[in-house]
Design an enzyme around this catalytic site. Structure first.
Site, PDB file in Angstrom:
ATOM      1  N   THR A   1      33.257  38.688  43.200  1.00 28.36           N
ATOM      2  CA  THR A   1      32.540  37.482  42.797  1.00 28.36           C
ATOM      3  C   THR A   1      31.524  37.040  43.846  1.00 28.36           C
ATOM      4  OG1 THR A   1      32.874  35.107  42.446  1.00 28.36           O
ATOM      5  CG2 THR A   1      34.576  36.222  43.673  1.00 28.36           C
ATOM      6  N   ASP A   2      30.481  36.374  43.381  1.00 30.11           N
ATOM      7  CA  ASP A   2      29.499  35.815  44.330  1.00 30.11           C
ATOM      8  C   ASP A   2      30.112  34.710  45.195  1.00 30.11           C
ATOM      9  OD1 ASP A   2      29.653  33.755  42.436  1.00 30.11           O
ATOM     10  OD2 ASP A   2      27.502  33.713  41.992  1.00 30.11           O
ATOM     11  N   GLU A   3      31.283  34.200  44.772  1.00 23.68           N
ATOM     12  CA  GLU A   3      31.924  33.111  45.545  1.00 23.68           C
ATOM     13  C   GLU A   3      32.363  33.548  46.934  1.00 23.68           C
ATOM     14  OE1 GLU A   3      34.802  30.514  43.998  1.00 23.68           O
ATOM     15  OE2 GLU A   3      33.855  30.380  42.042  1.00 23.68           O
TER      16      GLU A   3
ATOM     17  N   TYR B   1      40.896  30.798  46.046  1.00 25.73           N
ATOM     18  CA  TYR B   1      40.547  31.880  45.105  1.00 25.73           C
ATOM     19  C   TYR B   1      39.525  32.812  45.756  1.00 25.73           C
ATOM     20  CZ  TYR B   1      37.575  34.123  41.620  1.00 25.73           C
ATOM     21  OH  TYR B   1      36.804  35.047  40.940  1.00 25.73           O
TER      22      TYR B   1
ATOM     23  N   LYS C   1      39.816  36.844  46.828  1.00 27.96           N
ATOM     24  CA  LYS C   1      38.919  37.898  46.321  1.00 27.96           C
ATOM     25  C   LYS C   1      38.254  38.636  47.489  1.00 27.96           C
ATOM     26  CE  LYS C   1      37.991  38.821  42.636  1.00 27.96           C
ATOM     27  NZ  LYS C   1      38.615  39.800  41.715  1.00 27.96           N
TER      28      LYS C   1
HETATM   29  P1  NAD Z   1      40.533  36.002  33.300  1.00 28.47           P
HETATM   30  O1  NAD Z   1      41.395  35.007  33.990  1.00 28.47           O
HETATM   31  O2  NAD Z   1      39.980  35.684  31.945  1.00 28.47           O
HETATM   32  O3  NAD Z   1      41.335  37.389  33.139  1.00 28.47           O
HETATM   33  C1  NAD Z   1      42.189  37.888  34.125  1.00 28.47           C
HETATM   34  C2  NAD Z   1      43.080  38.948  33.472  1.00 28.47           C
HETATM   35  O4  NAD Z   1      43.887  39.545  34.491  1.00 28.47           O
HETATM   36  C3  NAD Z   1      44.043  38.386  32.419  1.00 28.47           C
HETATM   37  O5  NAD Z   1      44.070  39.227  31.286  1.00 28.47           O
HETATM   38  C4  NAD Z   1      45.398  38.408  33.119  1.00 28.47           C
HETATM   39  O6  NAD Z   1      46.494  38.540  32.237  1.00 28.47           O
HETATM   40  C5  NAD Z   1      45.235  39.616  34.019  1.00 28.47           C
HETATM   41  N1  NAD Z   1      46.127  39.599  35.190  1.00 28.47           N
HETATM   42  C6  NAD Z   1      46.308  38.581  36.065  1.00 28.47           C
HETATM   43  N2  NAD Z   1      47.212  38.947  37.027  1.00 28.47           N
HETATM   44  C7  NAD Z   1      47.562  40.229  36.740  1.00 28.47           C
HETATM   45  C8  NAD Z   1      48.426  41.160  37.362  1.00 28.47           C
HETATM   46  N3  NAD Z   1      49.113  40.854  38.471  1.00 28.47           N
HETATM   47  N4  NAD Z   1      48.548  42.386  36.830  1.00 28.47           N
HETATM   48  C9  NAD Z   1      47.866  42.732  35.694  1.00 28.47           C
HETATM   49  N5  NAD Z   1      47.049  41.871  35.051  1.00 28.47           N
HETATM   50  C10 NAD Z   1      46.883  40.644  35.571  1.00 28.47           C
HETATM   51  O7  NAD Z   1      39.395  36.348  34.326  1.00 28.47           O
HETATM   52  P2  NAD Z   1      37.856  36.750  34.089  1.00 28.47           P
HETATM   53  O8  NAD Z   1      37.031  35.530  34.106  1.00 28.47           O
HETATM   54  O9  NAD Z   1      37.780  37.703  32.972  1.00 28.47           O
HETATM   55  O10 NAD Z   1      37.568  37.512  35.471  1.00 28.47           O
HETATM   56  C11 NAD Z   1      37.812  38.906  35.569  1.00 28.47           C
HETATM   57  C12 NAD Z   1      37.441  39.364  36.963  1.00 28.47           C
HETATM   58  O11 NAD Z   1      36.067  39.078  37.216  1.00 28.47           O
HETATM   59  C13 NAD Z   1      38.232  38.657  38.061  1.00 28.47           C
HETATM   60  O12 NAD Z   1      38.543  39.607  39.048  1.00 28.47           O
HETATM   61  C14 NAD Z   1      37.253  37.616  38.613  1.00 28.47           C
HETATM   62  O13 NAD Z   1      37.512  37.385  39.971  1.00 28.47           O
HETATM   63  C15 NAD Z   1      35.930  38.322  38.407  1.00 28.47           C
HETATM   64  N6  NAD Z   1      34.752  37.456  38.188  1.00 28.47           N
HETATM   65  C16 NAD Z   1      34.778  36.477  37.238  1.00 28.47           C
HETATM   66  C17 NAD Z   1      33.626  35.719  37.014  1.00 28.47           C
HETATM   67  C18 NAD Z   1      33.604  34.612  35.964  1.00 28.47           C
HETATM   68  O14 NAD Z   1      32.654  33.818  35.967  1.00 28.47           O
HETATM   69  N7  NAD Z   1      34.560  34.536  35.066  1.00 28.47           N
HETATM   70  C19 NAD Z   1      32.475  35.958  37.764  1.00 28.47           C
HETATM   71  C20 NAD Z   1      32.503  36.961  38.738  1.00 28.47           C
HETATM   72  C21 NAD Z   1      33.648  37.720  38.929  1.00 28.47           C
HETATM   73  O1  DAU Z   2      30.727  32.400  40.660  1.00 29.66           O
HETATM   74  C1  DAU Z   2      31.661  33.253  40.048  1.00 29.66           C
HETATM   75  C2  DAU Z   2      32.923  32.472  39.770  1.00 29.66           C
HETATM   76  O2  DAU Z   2      32.600  31.578  38.716  1.00 29.66           O
HETATM   77  C3  DAU Z   2      34.098  33.350  39.379  1.00 29.66           C
HETATM   78  O3  DAU Z   2      34.443  34.161  40.478  1.00 29.66           O
HETATM   79  C4  DAU Z   2      35.305  32.495  38.967  1.00 29.66           C
HETATM   80  O4  DAU Z   2      36.357  33.322  38.492  1.00 29.66           O
HETATM   81  C5  DAU Z   2      34.871  31.562  37.865  1.00 29.66           C
HETATM   82  O5  DAU Z   2      35.933  30.696  37.544  1.00 29.66           O
HETATM   83  C6  DAU Z   2      33.652  30.751  38.296  1.00 29.66           C
HETATM   84  O6  DAU Z   2      34.003  29.809  39.344  1.00 29.66           O
HETATM   85  P1  DAU Z   2      33.438  28.302  39.312  1.00 29.66           P
HETATM   86  O7  DAU Z   2      34.301  27.461  40.143  1.00 29.66           O
HETATM   87  O8  DAU Z   2      31.977  28.294  39.557  1.00 29.66           O
HETATM   88  O9  DAU Z   2      33.661  28.022  37.730  1.00 29.66           O
HETATM   89  P2  DAU Z   2      34.208  26.739  36.928  1.00 29.66           P
HETATM   90  O10 DAU Z   2      33.989  27.034  35.487  1.00 29.66           O
HETATM   91  O11 DAU Z   2      35.543  26.321  37.373  1.00 29.66           O
HETATM   92  O12 DAU Z   2      33.162  25.620  37.389  1.00 29.66           O
HETATM   93  C7  DAU Z   2      31.766  25.779  37.205  1.00 29.66           C
HETATM   94  C8  DAU Z   2      31.083  24.513  37.729  1.00 29.66           C
HETATM   95  O13 DAU Z   2      31.437  23.419  36.877  1.00 29.66           O
HETATM   96  C9  DAU Z   2      31.526  24.136  39.122  1.00 29.66           C
HETATM   97  O14 DAU Z   2      30.438  23.568  39.831  1.00 29.66           O
HETATM   98  C10 DAU Z   2      32.596  23.069  38.886  1.00 29.66           C
HETATM   99  C11 DAU Z   2      32.114  22.375  37.619  1.00 29.66           C
HETATM  100  N1  DAU Z   2      33.187  21.842  36.743  1.00 29.66           N
HETATM  101  C12 DAU Z   2      34.200  22.685  36.402  1.00 29.66           C
HETATM  102  C13 DAU Z   2      35.240  22.246  35.597  1.00 29.66           C
HETATM  103  C14 DAU Z   2      36.374  23.167  35.217  1.00 29.66           C
HETATM  104  C15 DAU Z   2      33.139  20.530  36.281  1.00 29.66           C
HETATM  105  O15 DAU Z   2      32.191  19.775  36.572  1.00 29.66           O
HETATM  106  N2  DAU Z   2      34.155  20.098  35.480  1.00 29.66           N
HETATM  107  C16 DAU Z   2      35.203  20.895  35.120  1.00 29.66           C
HETATM  108  O16 DAU Z   2      36.110  20.411  34.381  1.00 29.66           O
END
Ligand code: NAD
Ligand code: DAU
Length: 343
Positions: A131-133, A155, A159
């Site tokens: 992740t970019d985080e 988190y 990562k």
């Molecule tokens: P998500 O929470 O929707 O999915 C996570 C999946 O992993 C689920 O299906 C869960 O059951 C499975 N899982 C969790 N723990 C496990 C374990 N111990 N063994 C096997 N399976 C397990 O997450 P997402 O948003 O789809 O993110 C997927 C990946 O992409 C993550 O690694 C996250 O860090 C990364 N990512 C997410 C975002 C975003 O904005 N959502 C952005 C950049 C990177």
């Molecule tokens: O940048 C990549 C990341 O983006 C991924 O690695 C993470 O898995 C994914 O959850 C996401 O992280 P963020 O913290 O950026 O996402 P979130 O949806 O939780 O929040 C997005 C923005 O919105 C952040 O600035 C917080 C704000 N927010 C979030 C929630 C849940 C609110 O204002 N209200 C809310 O209820």
């Protein structure tokens, strides 16, 4: 940087393939490569959902219910695979602020098990979806891959640790590990704890949208299929031992995102409710994607089209999200947002 010769792969293990991005990646692989067989290994935590894979034809796909931290389960799931792409993670920042143990177990110890087994089984590629985080917050400009990682929440720290382990296996053992650092991803099937699906589904129900702080934190939005095509390109043509940023190119303040979805749903602005900020809330994420662009990738989905499509999907697929919001998510929502929204 030299472009790698594209690798042909017949059997790919997708860990976390029942989650939001992982399930989109499974669908992407099966529709793009008619010869590929996909094995999904997923623990089905609260965010893992078999409904996400409902459309997938079972002919070239198998599912293993298990934990990436369980070496026996990983060893058997990996057998005969050319590559593993790891999406399995605890993925929500707010939950990591309530307690980080599950994040360490999966995002660090689980990744270590994947690396150990991939080494034993001589896999040709190990792609860790990160992740970019991991870079932390940036006021202006954009992070490049060689910049140092400075994660600022549990988190993001977990990562970063998983990634660093991966790179250590590359340097110590020659394991062909690649890392992607994607920006905030959006689209269908995203668990409604994340801001976009939370706000869209709340707005459909005319419930408040809890906006943290001053609402001016910025994220760079990446459509889920663009994220998948980028990961696939890195898997096939990236250089082992390298990190690749993936940027959506759609930087928006949270307040602007809220206004867009309210307009699309013809819902009133009065639904926006400013609430107490997330502790340590990163102000802005931004990454420079020149390196992956040089491999030939660019995002295809325009923001306005992606948002309209996403909002329509949630409107038309209440069967998918309403049982989550009425079920596993309800306890979390009431505990976490109850005190915020009552102030
Ligand atoms: P998500 O929470 O929707 O999915 C996570 C999946 O992993 C689920 O299906 C869960 O059951 C499975 N899982 C969790 N723990 C496990 C374990 N111990 N063994 C096997 N399976 C397990 O997450 P997402 O948003 O789809 O993110 C997927 C990946 O992409 C993550 O690694 C996250 O860090 C990364 N990512 C997410 C975002 C975003 O904005 N959502 C952005 C950049 C990177
Ligand atoms: O940048 C990549 C990341 O983006 C991924 O690695 C993470 O898995 C994914 O959850 C996401 O992280 P963020 O913290 O950026 O996402 P979130 O949806 O939780 O929040 C997005 C923005 O919105 C952040 O600035 C917080 C704000 N927010 C979030 C929630 C849940 C609110 O204002 N209200 C809310 O209820």
């Amino acid at each position: 940087m030299p472009m790698q010769k594209e690798l042909a792969m017949k059997r790919i293990l997708v860990t976390g393939g029942a989650g939001f991005i992982g399930s989109a990646f499974v669908r992407f692989l099966l529709r793009t490569y008619p010869e590929v067989h996909v094995v999904v290994l997923d623990k089905l935590t609260y965010s893992g959902n078999p409904d996400n894979l409902k459309e997938v034809c079972p002919d070239r796909y198998s599912f293993v219910h298990g934990d990436i931290a369980d070496s026996l389960c990983v060893a058997s799931s990996m057998q005969g695979c050319d590559a593993v792409v790891n999406f399995a993670a605890e993925s929500h920042v707010d939950r990591s602020l309530e307690g980080a143990a599950d994040f360490i177990n999966t995002n660090v110890a689980g990744v270590n098990v994947l690396l150990e087994q991939a080494l034993l089984q001589n896999l040709r590629r190990v792609l860790l979806v990160s992740t970019d985080e991991v870079y932390g917050s940036i006021e202006t400009g954009a992070f490049k891959e060689e910049d140092s990682v400075k994660p600022r929440n549990p988190y993001a720290a977990s990562k970063a640790a998983g990634e660093l382990l991966g790179m250590a296996y590359f340097h110590s053992h020659g394991l062909p590990v690649l890392v992607t650092r994607g920006s905030n991803t959006y689209g269908p099937y995203q668990y409604p704890e994340k801001v976009l699906p939370l706000f869209i589904t709340n707005a459909i129900d005319r419930s408040p949208l809890p906006l943290y702080g001053d609402g001016r934190n910025m994220r760079d939005w990446l459509y889920v299929d663009d994220h998948c095509s980028a990961i696939d390109l890195v898997l096939r043509s990236g250089e082992p031992g390298q990190v690749y940023n993936i940027a959506g190119g759609n930087e928006r303040e949270n307040i602007a995102v809220a206004h867009t979805l309210l307009e699309l749903l013809h819902a009133p602005e009065s639904l926006i409710q400013y609430v107490k900020d997330r502790p340590g809330h990163d102000r802005r994420y931004a990454v420079d994607a020149a390196k992956i662009r040089a491999l030939g990738w660019s995002p295809r989905m325009p923001w306005a089209v992606g948002m309209a499509h996403t909002v329509t999907w949630y409107r038309e697929n209440e069967w998918w999200w309403r049982k989550i919001k009425d079920g596993s998510f309800r306890e979390y929502y009431e505990r976490f947002y109850g005190p915020l929204l009552s102030k």
